[in-house]
Design an enzyme around this catalytic site. Structure first.
Site, short mmCIF file in Angstrom:
data_model
loop_
_atom_site.label_atom_id
_atom_site.label_comp_id
_atom_site.label_asym_id
_atom_site.label_seq_id
_atom_site.Cartn_x
_atom_site.Cartn_y
_atom_site.Cartn_z
N HIS A 156 0.83 -1.21 0.00
CA HIS A 156 0.00 0.00 0.00
C HIS A 156 0.86 1.26 0.00
CE1 HIS A 156 -3.93 -2.08 1.42
NE2 HIS A 156 -3.90 -1.92 0.12
N GLU B 246 -20.94 1.68 -29.63
CA GLU B 246 -20.02 0.61 -29.23
C GLU B 246 -20.43 -0.75 -29.77
OE1 GLU B 246 -20.06 0.37 -24.93
OE2 GLU B 246 -22.14 1.06 -24.88
N ASP C 194 -15.20 -1.18 -26.10
CA ASP C 194 -16.15 -2.23 -26.45
C ASP C 194 -16.31 -2.36 -27.97
OD1 ASP C 194 -16.88 -3.58 -24.18
OD2 ASP C 194 -18.44 -2.16 -23.62
N CYS D 104 -15.03 8.46 -26.25
CA CYS D 104 -14.75 8.32 -24.82
C CYS D 104 -13.96 7.07 -24.48
CB CYS D 104 -16.04 8.36 -24.00
SG CYS D 104 -17.23 7.07 -24.44
#
Length: 659
Positions: A305, A546, A570, A617
């Protein structure tokens, strides 16, 4: 009841996915277990779940016994089969393609000290970048127990004292989680630490030691060491890194028991190199990170972390030095290279000049791009190209604004749904969308309606078993079948439109009827709000291109909507018939394939002919090598991860200058 499945969670059930899985399990009354290789553990214990070491593509079984067993199994199986569950959608600006950003550098074994005499120390290259600055040594003393055995009449009180300390640590972490200043990524890490502090494995082990006569501090140290050793023994880098987290939590509980505060990082000078043996993620997340020039740590690795926090804040870090960290106790100045894992103590003049030059070059590159933060990119003919951000939560607004985003080209509303155990109310959604609109006004904010399916399940919606969820009941298909859910979102969007330039985008459209049915629902929602006297406003309705079907009917779609936004992630997998999550066909998932580029061009041509805005996008929108081609096709809006925005603006500006 029980049901088996193959785990699709990215990288398996490591810290944060395990934390979310446990949170989901705790939402049900039933007793729930997860079984792997014949070993069963409680699904409501983060520590036990992580120690089961469930990895991606392994088979597990979920067992549930109780009144809501069916619902529990459905929800938990849905989570396990979700490839994006392992991604930190609330914590990072990860691209929307089902994979994390580039993996951290593989840990490098450190050479013997004698080999490092001339070149400095070498550890794990955990966060890229170079830095040189004054050493800030943070090596607080180890904590030790009282070393005495309790009397029988002292045990009950000591157990109460221990539980009070655990509660105090949890409360402290809750306060940190409530702060707006904590970044989304750090918030997820603190939440995981809080779960460890409350886990029955840790508290049960400590309570057992107290009942055996140990004082609470000794019991806490012993319990933390025992569980950390279990994590260290697992053959998994992610789970090995959790050992450090357990020790950090044990230390916090012990400090409360001793009535002490840990050494503070509040006074670290600007640009200083933080030197620590084992700086807990809890401490680092609360530190003045903007003042830290670099981190050098004895513990930790590329998947710890500490490394995650350093990378998310752009801080160079070298970890895993072990006992050699004490060689830096008296250092006055430190130079480090987070790309190679090199650490140089009190560098000579030549080394200092070399590092100073490298730091300056990196700063110039950043500054050069930063100059484009406020630039409004235009083509040679004066046409403005909007460069916007893809984001999934309000926590990402600041990063988008800092990058110079000209609005939001994709707000993934499914993350709002996935982060809650119940479906978000209309009011909650309206507040979220309104905050988004206000933050970017007057720039447009394109909100994608709920895009979930079998691959992205959420609590509160039952999804059928599907052989291929990417081709199944998802996106607009699911929404139109569930108007009770869809209308709540549309009402919230109409209400939020009062506060800014809200636009709404429909995902997975493949038929004109889907757009028309949505318009009917929007009109119904507007009429209801008007009758109720609730302020609202209209919004532009667009579609995400898409599916191949949407490309082929783009001319007809363009007459129905106000804009197109091409989702290349996609679209590429559907055009190429290649699952984007399947590494064996990864080479086919290439947006530059002529078939995909032709689909983009056909879409752009249809949009331009109809006079509507055509944007993109998918992550391809941020690729400098492709931006000129997209703009030549007629795209006027590009939306991407905030980290890519300034480079994209520079590319467009240079392109216009070249013209």
């Amino acid at each position: 009841m029980e049901r088996s499945t193959i785990v699709r969670v990215h990288e398996g059930l490591h810290a944060r996915p395990a934390t979310r899985f446990v949170k989901l399990a705790k939402a049900f009354e039933s007793d729930v277990e997860l079984v792997k290789d014949g070993k069963a553990v409680s699904a409501k214990s983060s520590v036990k779940l992580m120690l089961l070491a469930v990895k991606e593509n392994q088979e597990v079984t979920v067992r549930a016994n109780g009144a809501d067993a069916i619902e529990a199994i459905e929800a938990l199986i849905g989570y396990l089969e979700n490839p994006k569950a392992g991604l930190d959608d609330e914590e990072t600006h990860a691209p929307d393609h089902g994979k994390e950003a580039a993996p951290a550098p593989a840990p490098r074994s450190a050479p013997a000290l004698s080999d490092e005499a001339s070149s400095g120390l070498r550890g794990v290259a955990a966060s890229e970048g170079v830095a040189i600055g004054p050493a800030f040594v943070h090596l607080p003393p180890d904590i030790a127990g009282q070393g005495r055995m309790l009397q029988a009449d002292e045990i009950a009180g000591e157990i109460d004292r221990f539980h009070a300390a655990v509660a105090a640590v949890q409360a402290r972490m809750d306060r940190a989680l409530a702060q707006d200043s904590l970044s989304a990524g750090d918030r997820g890490i603190v939440a995981a630490l809080r779960d460890i502090a409350a886990d029955d494995s840790l508290t049960g082990e400590a309570e057992k030691a107290i009942r055996g006569g140990n004082d609470a501090v000794s019991a806490t140290i012993t319990a933390a060491s025992t569980i950390a050793a279990d994590f260290s023994a697992v053959d998994d880098h992610y789970l090995n890194a959790r050992a450090d987290d357990v020790h950090a939590v044990g230390r916090q509980i012990s400090l409360v028991l001793l009535g002490q505060d840990d050494a503070s990082l509040e006074n670290i000078p600007q640009g200083a190199i933080l030197i620590a043996d084992d700086i807990g993620a809890w401490d680092l997340a609360r530190a003045p990170l903007k003042r830290i020039g670099g981190v050098v740590c004895g513990h930790g690795g590329a998947t710890s972390h500490i490394a995650i926090i350093a990378r998310s804040h752009g801080i160079p870090a070298v970890l895993g030095l072990g006992d050699r960290i004490h060689l830096l106790r008296k250092a006055q100045e430190v130079a480090l290279d987070g790309n190679s894992g090199q650490v140089i103590i009190d560098p000579d003049a030549a080394t200092r000049a070399d590092f100073a030059g490298r730091v300056e070059a990196a700063a110039k590159e950043r500054a050069g791009l930063a100059a484009f933060k406020t630039v409004t990119p235009k083509l040679a003919d004066g046409k403005v190209i909007e460069v916007a951000a893809n984001i999934g939560s309000l926590e990402e607004i600041e990063a988008a604004q800092e990058a110079g985003a000209m609005g939001v080209g994709l707000f993934r509303t499914e993350l709002l749904f996935m982060r809650h155990m119940h479906l978000p109310s209309e009011d909650m959604q309206a507040e979220t969308y309104a905050a988004l609109a206000k933050a970017f006004a007057p720039y447009p904010v394109i909100v994608r309606t709920l895009d979930i399916g079998g691959d992205k399940p959420i609590a509160g919606i039952e999804f059928p078993d599907e052989e291929n969820p990417f081709l199944g009941w998802r996106g607009i298909r699911m929404c139109l079948d569930r108007p009770d859910i869809f209308k709540r979102q549309l009402r919230a969007l109409l209400r939020a439109a009062v506060h800014g330039n809200i636009k709404v985008m429909l995902p997975m459209v493949s038929d004109l009827g889907e757009v028309r049915q949505t318009r009917v629902l929007v009109d119904e929602c507007a009429a209801e709000l008007k009758a109720e006297g609730v302020p609202h406003a209209t919004f532009d309705l667009g579609v995400m291109i898409e599916t191949p079907a949407a490309v082929l009917i783009a001319p007809a779609l363009a007459k129905e909507v106000a804009f197109f936004s091409i989702g290349t992630n996609d679209l590429t997998q559907y055009i190429m018939a290649a699952d984007r999550l399947n590494p064996t066909v990864a080479k086919l998932n290439d947006v530059t394939n002529p078939a995909v580029m032709s689909a983009i061009e056909l879409t752009a041509k249809a949009g331009v002919a109809a006079g509507i805005m055509v944007g993109m996008c998918g992550e391809a929108a941020g690729r400098p090598d492709l931006i000129p081609a997209f703009l030549e096709m007629g795209l006027t809006e590009l939306s991407m991860s905030p980290a890519s925005i300034q480079r994209a603006k520079k590319t467009i500006t240079a392109m216009a200058a070249g013209e």
